[in-house]
Write an enzyme that holds these catalytic residues in place. Structure first.
Site, short mmCIF file in Angstrom:
data_model
loop_
_atom_site.label_atom_id
_atom_site.label_comp_id
_atom_site.label_asym_id
_atom_site.label_seq_id
_atom_site.Cartn_x
_atom_site.Cartn_y
_atom_site.Cartn_z
N ASP A 161 0.46 48.00 -23.91
CA ASP A 161 -0.27 47.98 -23.62
C ASP A 161 -1.33 46.67 -23.07
O ASP A 161 -0.73 46.59 -21.61
CB ASP A 161 -1.20 47.46 -25.45
CG ASP A 161 -2.10 47.44 -26.04
OD1 ASP A 161 -3.06 47.42 -25.48
OD2 ASP A 161 -2.44 48.85 -25.80
N ASP A 180 -8.48 52.99 -22.48
CA ASP A 180 -9.64 52.46 -22.76
C ASP A 180 -10.88 51.76 -22.42
O ASP A 180 -11.10 51.97 -20.86
CB ASP A 180 -8.89 50.81 -22.92
CG ASP A 180 -9.73 50.35 -25.07
OD1 ASP A 180 -10.50 49.85 -25.22
OD2 ASP A 180 -8.55 49.65 -25.28
N CYS A 237 -9.46 55.97 -26.13
CA CYS A 237 -9.69 54.82 -26.91
C CYS A 237 -10.72 54.24 -26.28
O CYS A 237 -10.98 53.78 -25.88
CB CYS A 237 -8.28 54.13 -26.62
SG CYS A 237 -8.61 52.06 -27.56
N ASP A 277 -9.41 50.12 -34.82
CA ASP A 277 -8.64 49.29 -34.25
C ASP A 277 -8.48 48.39 -35.45
O ASP A 277 -7.80 47.41 -35.60
CB ASP A 277 -9.41 47.64 -33.52
CG ASP A 277 -9.40 47.80 -32.16
OD1 ASP A 277 -8.50 49.00 -31.58
OD2 ASP A 277 -10.02 47.38 -30.93
#
Ligand code: GLA
Length: 738
Positions: free
Chosen positions: A367, A479, A527, A549
């Site tokens: 990540d 993201d 995301c 989340d």
């Protein structure tokens, strides 16, 4: 062997299916005598006609009608009074602002000479098998609108979009452009369902009467947003519910600012108009230019909210998600974000990868924190080069290790954003959305790159292309961690700058499509700080989505329930994380966390360094069990048996494979009360005449009184008594046809 004779209800269900199979011919047709257009698909008919005034008038959106049924000719409604004129109350397919329309319009245009009146009339049409294009033209000006309709032969889901074309020699400005208006004939008990939320609290199912006064679902944020999702469903309070009654539903395929308004006009007709959000919107069309709207899909089911979502899930799997109608099953994933946050490095990730492989993980994802000067959210976004302090030899040693352990490798990126403290921003401060001379409002210490600019678009594609070409990467978690402020595009003339709302999203889609074209095996997750960018537009270009989340396994039950009304479990990621969970400090067992996450596409985000042998054993068992049922969970028919909404103490879902040979039951108890046992859970969707053997998901003895085998009819009529005692209890069962 003779099949046992079926009870009447089962025979009726079978007959309906056979009828559906025999009649599953999609068709778009036009009856020249009545001037009626029809779209027939699945168990749905959608029809509209050209009325005597040349308007396109909605005639029917609902259950399938017989071919010869009388639908037209369309006839406009007479004016109700001098206040409610015919044009305003006649249900039109694409009403434009003009000629005395006060209900919600699909189109509003301003001309350079001050004219703001548009009145559209039927011009011509073209039919291809299951698609139809109808051209409309303004009564006086060279403005044309082409309405495009499709219908899916299996589900009857209609797709509608519009192209607005300026065929004149002077520019015009579009102030409002929807994709479609859908109308429902007057009834006094329509009920609207929609989804709302916020960061870490997405997917709350809301319900309210459809009444006079508009309900507006929207995003003004530049992207889809968490506040509302572009989906609606309308049923009837008198006859509706999860399992039966008519449901009309729709979803907009757009990942930018959007709006769906639902309103009842003075005579009771309900209009649902959806498309670009007119807030802060303007789109100038020069001579010969056009604007295409996104597609606004709509469907109908006579099998309640459950039937509606099963149709929509099937449509998403067959026609939206990548994979040409066969989306790949989601691999079990590991991601250390919750465990390590930005503290990723080669040794730490390698150690986690070894542990993840031990429990059967198939995709290992690094990540945030692997690039630039990214040690916190304060710096580095925009600089997509490997951080050599954390990965001295680049990503290759880790990627090789991950592959050697038999897993795919994935990487987190946030390509549309920049920290002011980054080399990219220092080199190109003009690349972000901004109004010159005005403050630039940071959120999470970051600004939004103006992807609408060609140079920014090309830069982002090139960075990602290089990253994926130089490293053996199978997956990107894409993201997007803030919404817009100061949506300026100073390089354009002031009147053209609001085009950013359209061009940004188009370029985002273009990058995703081009990246996928260049790297056909690459998979991508959408995301946005959780579920802030989930819609049918982005789902066509991404393989999976991150709903929230919030990974608390109890909160997730109601979030997953809400999510499932609009979007398929096939794409819904759900992670097992640590207990107590960071959101509510709630403690739950590892098995409970697994069963909650196994309702979707399973991931693990716990700190494996803190696990004991027993945890690894539980995890291995549950991951193995999940692999046995994931095709059914992800791509089967979902029955929401007991809703977790409204503080319900218990909940249950059942997923049934398309051939009805396997079914997977998840049951949860929030808290036991007064020593009472919970009632039996009656299953749905099984084949009543087959026998099914039942086992616990993940192994273990069956509850004492539960038969090991019985007919589908038994499980549906008598149900399963699932003994659960205490708080935060969970049970999973799998039924296999013999
Ligand atoms: C967002 C995502 C998280 C994580 C962080 C990283 O919040 O939703 O899953 O990737 O960003 O900064």
């Amino acid at each position: 062997m003779r099949r046992p004779s079926l009870p009447a209800w089962a025979a009726a269900a079978l007959a309906a299916q056979l009828w559906l199979a025999a009649d599953a011919q999609a068709a778009a047709s036009f009856d020249a005598a009545t001037r009626v257009f029809r779209l027939d698909g699945g168990r749905v008919t959608y029809a509209f006609g050209v009325n005597e005034a040349g308007q396109l008038q909605t005639l029917h959106w609902g259950g399938r009608l017989a071919d010869a049924d009388p639908l037209g000719p369309a006839k406009s409604l007479p004016s109700h009074s001098s206040f409610d004129l015919s044009a305003s109350i006649t249900p039109q397919e694409f009403p434009a602002q003009g000629g005395g329309i006060f209900t919600e319009v699909a189109l509003k245009i301003a001309y350079a000479d001050g004219n703001r009146d548009t009145v559209l009339r039927y011009l011509s049409h073209r039919i291809e098998r299951d698609a139809l294009t109808v051209r409309l033209r303004d009564v006086a000006l060279p403005l044309e609108v082409s309405l495009r309709y499709t219908i899916d032969p299996d589900t009857g889901v209609v797709g509608r979009s519009a192209r607005i074309e300026n065929l004149g020699s002077a520019p015009l400005r579009i102030d409002q452009a929807a994709s479609a208006a859908y109308t429902l004939a007057p009834q006094d008990d329509y009920r609207l369902h929609h989804l709302s939320g916020r960061w870490a609290g997405e997917w709350s199912l809301q319900q309210r009467p459809v009444s006079e006064g508009a309900t507006v679902l929207e995003s003004r944020r530049g992207s889809t947003g968490q506040q509302n999702t572009p989906w609606f469903a309308i049923d009837r309070a008198g006859s509706g519910g999860e399992d039966n009654g008519p449901v009309w539903f729709g979803a907009l395929a757009w990942s930018g600012s959007w709006r769906i308004s639902i309103d009842k006009d003075p005579l009771g007709t309900v209009r649902v108009v959806g498309g670009f959000n007119p807030y802060d919107f303007a789109y100038r069309l020069g001579p010969g230019e056009s604007l295409d709207t996104p597609v606004f899909y709509a469907g109908y089911s006579d099998a309640g909210m459950g039937g509606a979502s099963r149709l929509l899930h099937r449509f998403e799997r067959d026609h939206i998600l990548p994979g040409d109608g066969k989306p790949r099953l989601r691999p079990v994933l590991y991601n250390s974000w919750e465990a390590t946050e930005f503290a990723v490095d080669e040794a730490g990730q390698m150690a986690l990868a070894e542990k993840a492989a031990r429990i059967g993980v198939e995709r290992f994802v690094v990540d945030d924190g692997w690039f630039g000067a990214r040690n916190s959210d304060k710096a580095g976004l925009g600089d997509w080069t490997v951080n050599r302090a954390k990965f001295p030899d680049g990503l290759k040693p880790l990627i090789d290790k991950v592959h050697g352990l038999g897993m795919e490798f994935g990487l987190w990126v946030e390509p549309e954003m920049v920290n002011p403290d980054s080399d990219l921003y220092r080199a190109h401060p003009d690349w972000v959305l901004n109004f010159p001379g005005r403050p630039r409002t940071p959120a999470r210490n970051q600004l939004v790159l103006n992807l609408a600019r060609r140079d920014v678009r090309d830069h982002v594609l090139q960075v990602l292309d290089t990253l994926v070409s130089d490293n053996d990467i199978q997956f990107l978690k894409w993201d997007y961690n803030r919404n817009w402020s100061e949506p300026g595009w100073p390089q354009l003339a002031p009147e053209d700058q609001p085009k950013v709302y359209v061009e940004y999203v188009r370029n985002l889609y273009w990058i995703l499509a081009e990246l996928r074209r260049r790297h056909p095996r690459l998979e991508i997750e959408s995301c946005s700080g959780g579920g802030g960018r989930i819609d049918l537009g982005i789902m066509a270009l991404t393989d999976q989505v991150w709903p929230s989340d919030n990974t608390d396994p109890f909160d997730r039950l109601s979030m997953q329930d809400g999510f499932s009304h609009a979007y398929a479990p096939a794409a819904m990621m759900a992670w097992v994380t640590d207990s107590p969970n960071w959101v509510d400090r709630r403690e739950t067992s590892l098995e409970y966390r697994f069963l909650s996450s196994m309702q979707g596409a399973l991931g693990i985000g716990a700190n494996l360094n803190h696990w004991q042998d027993a945890d690894f054993a539980t995890a291995s068992r549950m991951v193995a069990a999940y692999k046995q049922v994931r095709a059914t969970v992800q791509q089967g028919d979902l029955y929401r048996l007991i809703s977790p909404a409204n503080g319900s103490r218990r909940s249950a879902t059942l997923s049934v494979s398309p051939d009805r040979r396997q079914a997977v039951l998840f049951a949860f108890l929030h808290s036991q009360s007064k020593g009472m046992q919970e009632p039996a859970i009656r299953l749905r969707g099984l084949d009543p005449g087959r026998r099914y053997r039942i086992a616990r998901l993940g192994g273990g003895a069956l509850p004492e009184a539960m038969p090991a085998e019985a007919s589908g009819a038994y499980w549906m009529e008598r149900g399963l008594a699932v003994p659960m005692r205490g708080d935060f209890q969970a049970s999973g069962f799998v039924l296999e046809a013999k």
